[in-house]
Write an enzyme that holds these catalytic residues in place. Sequence first.
Site, mmCIF file in Angstrom:
data_model
loop_
_atom_site.group_PDB
_atom_site.id
_atom_site.type_symbol
_atom_site.label_atom_id
_atom_site.label_comp_id
_atom_site.label_asym_id
_atom_site.label_seq_id
_atom_site.Cartn_x
_atom_site.Cartn_y
_atom_site.Cartn_z
ATOM 1 N N HIS A 72 8.838 -15.063 -10.499
ATOM 2 C CA HIS A 72 7.617 -15.738 -9.882
ATOM 3 C C HIS A 72 6.662 -16.223 -11.027
ATOM 4 C CE1 HIS A 72 6.905 -13.306 -5.877
ATOM 5 N NE2 HIS A 72 8.123 -13.735 -5.962
ATOM 6 N N TYR A 200 -3.492 -11.919 -3.741
ATOM 7 C CA TYR A 200 -4.522 -10.628 -3.974
ATOM 8 C C TYR A 200 -5.850 -11.332 -3.529
ATOM 9 C CZ TYR A 200 -1.339 -8.598 -7.796
ATOM 10 O OH TYR A 200 -0.427 -7.843 -8.442
ATOM 11 N N PRO A 292 -2.796 0.381 -9.357
ATOM 12 C CA PRO A 292 -1.692 -0.487 -9.384
ATOM 13 C C PRO A 292 -2.038 -1.941 -9.304
ATOM 14 C CG PRO A 292 -2.263 0.487 -7.120
ATOM 15 C CD PRO A 292 -3.183 0.993 -8.158
ATOM 16 N N LYS A 296 0.878 -2.579 -13.662
ATOM 17 C CA LYS A 296 1.401 -2.220 -15.022
ATOM 18 C C LYS A 296 2.087 -1.125 -15.070
ATOM 19 C CE LYS A 296 -0.018 -6.028 -17.100
ATOM 20 N NZ LYS A 296 0.910 -7.013 -17.379
ATOM 21 N N TYR A 384 -1.561 -10.566 -17.077
ATOM 22 C CA TYR A 384 -0.585 -10.085 -15.954
ATOM 23 C C TYR A 384 0.900 -10.404 -16.272
ATOM 24 C CZ TYR A 384 0.745 -9.477 -11.065
ATOM 25 O OH TYR A 384 1.419 -9.168 -10.162
HETATM 26 C C1 PHB Z 1 3.985 -4.045 -5.030
HETATM 27 O O1 PHB Z 1 4.747 -4.873 -4.571
HETATM 28 O O2 PHB Z 1 4.315 -2.535 -4.534
HETATM 29 C C2 PHB Z 1 2.952 -4.290 -6.028
HETATM 30 C C3 PHB Z 1 2.888 -5.548 -6.646
HETATM 31 C C4 PHB Z 1 1.784 -5.918 -7.116
HETATM 32 C C5 PHB Z 1 0.850 -4.885 -7.381
HETATM 33 C C6 PHB Z 1 0.905 -3.507 -7.038
HETATM 34 C C7 PHB Z 1 1.978 -3.249 -6.154
HETATM 35 O O3 PHB Z 1 -0.329 -5.221 -8.293
#
Ligand code: PHB
Length: 395
Positions: A72, A200, A292, A296, A384
Site C-alpha cells: 500500500h 481512517y 492501534p 505500530k 506511518y
Molecule cells: C487492521 O487491519 O486490523 C488494522 C489496520 C490499521 C490499523 C489498525 C488495525 O491502524
Amino acid sequence: MRTQVAIVGAGPSGLLLGALLHKAGISAVIVEQRSADYVLGRIRAGVLEQTTVELLERAGVAERLHRDGLPHGGIELAFEGRLHRIDFKALTGKHVTVYGQTEVTRDLMDARTAAGLVTVYDAENVSVHGFDGNAPRVRFRKAGIEHEIACDFIAGCDGYHGVTRASVPAGAITGFEKVYPFGWLGVLADVPPVRDELVYANHERGFALCSQRSRTRSRYYLQCALDDQVERWTDAAFWDELRRRLPDEVAQGVTTGPAIEKSIAPLRSFVAEPMRFGRLFLAGDAAHIVPPTGAKGLNLAASDVGYLAEGLTEFYLDKRTAGIEAYSARCLGRIWKAERFSWWFTSLMHRFPETGAFGRKMQQAELEYLVGSAAGSRSLAENYVGLPMQQVVPG
Ligand code: PHB
Ligand code: APR
C-alpha cells in the site's frame, strides 16, 4: 532441559525471536501457555512496515508474505464528508504491506515445525527464576508433570498480561500508562474492501477505520463506548453505523456480509522502563502497548526482537556484550517515537468526552493542515511507514 535462550510466549515476538536466533545458530525453546490453535485464532492488526518485512525475510519466513501481501503506497483520511489521500510513496519513497498478523504467526509456526524446533504449548503455571544471577530458569507444568529449563537468558515475549514483567522486583521497573475512554469494535468479513487503501475517518459520531486482509476479506472498526457489548451489535447495526461515519462516496461502495469475527478491544498506551533486568529481556506487548490507530504494535514487537537477536548474536559469536547492554535504550528510543505518533493520531481521529465544539474545530483545523501542507503530510507519512533501523538491518 537446557537451552541458550528460553522464550516465554509464542506470539509474534517469541516466534520471530526464535526464528532469528535459529538463523544465527543459537538454541532456543519457546514456552506458551495456550494452544497453537488459540494463538492463531486471535485476530490482530495487519500492517507491516518495511523494516518488519526485512526482519521476516531475514528469518526466512517471507515467501507467502511476498506472494499474498498487498503493498500500500498510501492511506486515505476522511473528515467533513471528504476524502484526502496521503501519498507515502511520493512523500517518503516507502510503502507498507497489508498482511494479517495471524498469517505472520502461521508462517513462523510452520517454519519452526519444519526446522524441528521446540515449542511447548499448553504449558501451565509458567514461572521465571534466577535471572538476577547467572542461572536463569523457566519452570512450568505440562500434562501434570513439572519441567525446568536451564538457560543463559530469558526473553519475556508473553504479552501485556504475561508473567515475566510481573516477576521483576517491585521498584526495578517503571510503568507509564494512559487508558483511553473508548474502545474499538472490530468486524472481519469475507467481502471485498471498500477502497484499495485504508480509510481512517474522523466523524462526530466517532472514529471509523476501513482496513483489509486481502482483496476478498475486509476488517472494519468503529469507535465504541468502553462498556459497550459485542452482543448488542447485530451485523446490520454495524454496517449502518459504519456507513454513517464515512463520506457518501465511500459509504455507497461498502459491500456488507456476515461477520466472521466481532470483538471489542480497549485502547491503551503503556511503556515499561527499562526492558532488561539482569538476564531477562522484555519484548513486544510485554514491554509496551500502543493504541492501534498508528498500526505500530506488531512493528514494535518485530523491531524489539530484531535488536535482541542482534545483541544475543554478538554475545555468542563475538563474545561482546555491547548489544545486549544497549538493548533497552535502543528499543525505547524507537518505542517512544511510536508511542507519540500513536497517541497523537488517536487524539486527532477520535471523539473524546471532553472534545466539545471547540475541540472538534481544532481536530478539523489540524486535519486541514495535515492534508494541505507538505510538512504535515510528510510527518504523518514518515511516522506511518516507520523509521529506518539501520543498526538491525544493514544497508
Ligand atoms: C487492521 O487491519 O486490523 C488494522 C489496520 C490499521 C490499523 C489498525 C488495525 O491502524
Ligand atoms: N506463560 C507463557 N505464555 C504466556 C504467558 C505465560 N504466563 N502469558 C501470556 N503468554 C503468551 C500468550 O498466550 C500469547 O500467545 O504470550 C503470548 C504473547 O503474544 P502477544 O500478546 O501476541 O504479544 P507479542 O508476541 O509481543 O506480539 C505483539 O500482538 O497484541 C499484538 O498489537 C500487538 O501486534 C502486536 C503483537
